[in-house]
Design a protein around this motif. Structure first.
Motif, PDB file in Angstrom:
ATOM      1  N   ARG A 293      13.427 -10.486  22.124  1.00 13.75           N
ATOM      2  CA  ARG A 293      12.425 -10.369  23.178  1.00 13.75           C
ATOM      3  C   ARG A 293      12.640  -9.134  24.029  1.00 13.75           C
ATOM      4  NH1 ARG A 293      14.118 -15.254  27.350  1.00 13.75           N
ATOM      5  NH2 ARG A 293      15.919 -14.204  28.228  1.00 13.75           N
ATOM      6  N   GLY A 294      11.724  -8.911  24.956  1.00 11.77           N
ATOM      7  CA  GLY A 294      11.880  -7.863  25.958  1.00 11.77           C
ATOM      8  C   GLY A 294      11.847  -6.462  25.388  1.00 11.77           C
ATOM      9  N   PHE A 295      10.808  -6.122  24.623  1.00 10.09           N
ATOM     10  CA  PHE A 295      10.629  -4.779  24.066  1.00 10.09           C
ATOM     11  C   PHE A 295      11.739  -4.405  23.089  1.00 10.09           C
ATOM     12  CE2 PHE A 295       8.293  -4.784  28.061  1.00 10.09           C
ATOM     13  CZ  PHE A 295       7.069  -4.277  27.667  1.00 10.09           C
ATOM     14  N   SER A 296      12.435  -5.384  22.538  1.00 11.52           N
ATOM     15  CA  SER A 296      13.496  -5.103  21.569  1.00 11.52           C
ATOM     16  C   SER A 296      12.907  -4.584  20.265  1.00 11.52           C
ATOM     17  CB  SER A 296      14.311  -6.361  21.284  1.00 11.52           C
ATOM     18  OG  SER A 296      15.011  -6.746  22.441  1.00 11.52           O
ATOM     19  N   THR A 297      13.668  -3.736  19.565  1.00  7.80           N
ATOM     20  CA  THR A 297      13.245  -3.159  18.288  1.00  7.80           C
ATOM     21  C   THR A 297      14.380  -3.246  17.256  1.00  7.80           C
ATOM     22  OG1 THR A 297      13.914  -0.956  19.024  1.00  7.80           O
ATOM     23  CG2 THR A 297      11.590  -1.568  19.350  1.00  7.80           C
TER      24      THR A 297
ATOM     25  N   ASP B  50       7.613 -11.460  23.999  1.00  4.11           N
ATOM     26  CA  ASP B  50       7.656 -10.505  25.110  1.00  4.11           C
ATOM     27  C   ASP B  50       7.676  -9.055  24.631  1.00  4.11           C
ATOM     28  OD1 ASP B  50       7.711 -12.712  26.767  1.00  4.11           O
ATOM     29  OD2 ASP B  50       9.883 -12.670  27.023  1.00  4.11           O
ATOM     30  N   ASP B  51       6.650  -8.683  23.840  1.00  5.88           N
ATOM     31  CA  ASP B  51       6.443  -7.305  23.396  1.00  5.88           C
ATOM     32  C   ASP B  51       7.525  -6.777  22.460  1.00  5.88           C
ATOM     33  OD1 ASP B  51       3.976  -6.390  25.004  1.00  5.88           O
ATOM     34  OD2 ASP B  51       5.270  -7.268  26.529  1.00  5.88           O
ATOM     35  N   ALA B  52       8.277  -7.641  21.822  1.00  7.72           N
ATOM     36  CA  ALA B  52       9.287  -7.192  20.860  1.00  7.72           C
ATOM     37  C   ALA B  52       8.608  -6.665  19.592  1.00  7.72           C
ATOM     38  CB  ALA B  52      10.242  -8.326  20.515  1.00  7.72           C
ATOM     39  N   SER B  53       9.300  -5.795  18.879  1.00  9.29           N
ATOM     40  CA  SER B  53       8.750  -5.217  17.653  1.00  9.29           C
ATOM     41  C   SER B  53       9.879  -4.985  16.641  1.00  9.29           C
ATOM     42  CB  SER B  53       8.024  -3.903  17.965  1.00  9.29           C
ATOM     43  OG  SER B  53       7.401  -3.411  16.799  1.00  9.29           O
TER      44      SER B  53
ATOM     45  N   SER C  10       3.449 -13.595  22.454  1.00  8.88           N
ATOM     46  CA  SER C  10       3.567 -12.785  23.681  1.00  8.88           C
ATOM     47  C   SER C  10       3.457 -11.291  23.413  1.00  8.88           C
ATOM     48  CB  SER C  10       4.886 -13.069  24.402  1.00  8.88           C
ATOM     49  OG  SER C  10       5.045 -14.433  24.649  1.00  8.88           O
ATOM     50  N   LYS C  11       2.353 -10.903  22.747  1.00  8.66           N
ATOM     51  CA  LYS C  11       2.037  -9.491  22.500  1.00  8.66           C
ATOM     52  C   LYS C  11       3.079  -8.786  21.643  1.00  8.66           C
ATOM     53  CE  LYS C  11      -0.686  -9.069  26.718  1.00  8.66           C
ATOM     54  NZ  LYS C  11      -0.844  -8.372  27.994  1.00  8.66           N
ATOM     55  N   SER C  12       3.835  -9.527  20.881  1.00  8.84           N
ATOM     56  CA  SER C  12       4.821  -8.903  20.003  1.00  8.84           C
ATOM     57  C   SER C  12       4.156  -8.379  18.738  1.00  8.84           C
ATOM     58  CB  SER C  12       5.928  -9.895  19.641  1.00  8.84           C
ATOM     59  OG  SER C  12       6.681 -10.185  20.799  1.00  8.84           O
ATOM     60  N   SER C  13       4.864  -7.505  18.044  1.00 14.52           N
ATOM     61  CA  SER C  13       4.366  -6.949  16.796  1.00 14.52           C
ATOM     62  C   SER C  13       5.536  -6.927  15.810  1.00 14.52           C
ATOM     63  CB  SER C  13       3.763  -5.557  17.035  1.00 14.52           C
ATOM     64  OG  SER C  13       4.710  -4.696  17.645  1.00 14.52           O
TER      65      SER C  13
ATOM     66  N   LEU D  79       7.524 -28.183  11.705  1.00 14.42           N
ATOM     67  CA  LEU D  79       6.209 -27.811  12.218  1.00 14.42           C
ATOM     68  C   LEU D  79       5.708 -26.656  11.355  1.00 14.42           C
ATOM     69  CD1 LEU D  79       7.087 -28.034  16.022  1.00 14.42           C
ATOM     70  CD2 LEU D  79       5.954 -29.752  14.606  1.00 14.42           C
ATOM     71  N   ALA D  80       4.849 -25.820  11.861  1.00 10.86           N
ATOM     72  CA  ALA D  80       4.360 -24.696  11.058  1.00 10.86           C
ATOM     73  C   ALA D  80       5.531 -23.816  10.617  1.00 10.86           C
ATOM     74  CB  ALA D  80       3.366 -23.868  11.860  1.00 10.86           C
ATOM     75  N   ASN D  81       5.521 -23.419   9.355  1.00 11.48           N
ATOM     76  CA  ASN D  81       6.551 -22.493   8.891  1.00 11.48           C
ATOM     77  C   ASN D  81       6.467 -21.167   9.646  1.00 11.48           C
ATOM     78  OD1 ASN D  81       8.372 -23.530   6.938  1.00 11.48           O
ATOM     79  ND2 ASN D  81       6.737 -23.611   5.427  1.00 11.48           N
ATOM     80  N   VAL D  82       5.244 -20.643   9.833  1.00 12.78           N
ATOM     81  CA  VAL D  82       5.039 -19.388  10.568  1.00 12.78           C
ATOM     82  C   VAL D  82       3.947 -19.615  11.598  1.00 12.78           C
ATOM     83  CG1 VAL D  82       4.390 -16.951  10.417  1.00 12.78           C
ATOM     84  CG2 VAL D  82       5.706 -18.009   8.556  1.00 12.78           C
ATOM     85  N   TYR D  83       4.234 -19.285  12.863  1.00 10.49           N
ATOM     86  CA  TYR D  83       3.266 -19.399  13.949  1.00 10.49           C
ATOM     87  C   TYR D  83       3.106 -18.034  14.606  1.00 10.49           C
ATOM     88  CZ  TYR D  83       0.961 -20.609  18.258  1.00 10.49           C
ATOM     89  OH  TYR D  83       0.068 -20.650  19.297  1.00 10.49           O
ATOM     90  N   VAL D  84       1.857 -17.546  14.678  1.00  8.62           N
ATOM     91  CA  VAL D  84       1.549 -16.266  15.316  1.00  8.62           C
ATOM     92  C   VAL D  84       0.499 -16.541  16.389  1.00  8.62           C
ATOM     93  CG1 VAL D  84       0.699 -13.908  14.968  1.00  8.62           C
ATOM     94  CG2 VAL D  84       2.002 -15.046  13.144  1.00  8.62           C
ATOM     95  N   GLY D  85       0.789 -16.194  17.645  1.00 10.64           N
ATOM     96  CA  GLY D  85      -0.144 -16.462  18.734  1.00 10.64           C
ATOM     97  C   GLY D  85       0.100 -15.534  19.901  1.00 10.64           C
ATOM     98  N   GLY D  86      -0.564 -15.803  21.016  1.00 12.26           N
ATOM     99  CA  GLY D  86      -0.320 -15.060  22.254  1.00 12.26           C
ATOM    100  C   GLY D  86      -0.544 -13.574  22.123  1.00 12.26           C
TER     101      GLY D  86
END
Length: 161
Positions: free
Chosen positions: A33-37, A57-60, A80-83, A96-103
């Motif tokens: 998290r936190g803009f981590s790359t 949190d914008d991690a990529s 949370s706007k991550s990529s 639960l879901a194997n892969v969840y993409v949201g936010g």
């Protein structure tokens, strides 16, 4: 395991994780998290009580050739706007879901194998976008893929069974 996960990367971390096992975390496995790359390659991330890998949190991150298995929760969460780029990973046996993409996340997911979940295979919702190509999504108790909640992913050349 630790209460907050086994490995936590915060605030612009660019760590490289190669050939590690991250298992039995009480809250989850690996939290990015936190803009981590970071680069996360050839790890076994399994049997964590929360998500095996959570990206927020914008991690990529660059996530390649990992096994994310046997979570009673979710295998991979991207919110949370991550990529980031997620390639050639195996995500399986989640409660639960194997892969969840949201936010409003917008990942690139290519050549992954997502199978044998107790619920859905891939959920994309909550204004998420992203590129999803050449993935195999199979063997789930509920729909293999659910796109909902104003999500607008680009999906091409996937095999869904």
């Amino acid at each position: 395991g630790h209460a907050s996960g086994n490995i936590v990367m915060l605030d612009r971390s660019a760590a490289t994780l190669l050939n590690n096992q991250v298992s039995y975390g009480r809250a989850g496995g690996l939290l990015v998290r936190g803009f981590s790359t970071p680069t996360i390659r050839q790890n076994r991330i399994s049997a964590n009580e929360g998500a095996n890998l959570a990206v927020l949190d914008d991690a990529s991150p660059t996530v390649e050739d990992n096994l994310l298995a046997d979570s009673p929760a979710r295998g991979l969460v991207i919110i949370s706007k991550s990529s980031g780029t997620f390639s050639r990973n195996v995500v399986c046996n989640s409660g639960l879901a194997n892969v969840y993409v949201g936010g409003q996340a917008s990942p690139s997911m290519h050549g992954n194998i997502v199978y044998d979940g107790a619920a859905l295979g891939l959920v994309i919702e909550d204004n998420a976008r992203g590129e999803f190509s050449m993935n195999v999504i199979a063997g789930h108790e509920q729909p293999a893929v659910a796109v909902q909640g104003h999500a607008a992913p680009r999906m091409s050349f996937n095999v869904v069974m």
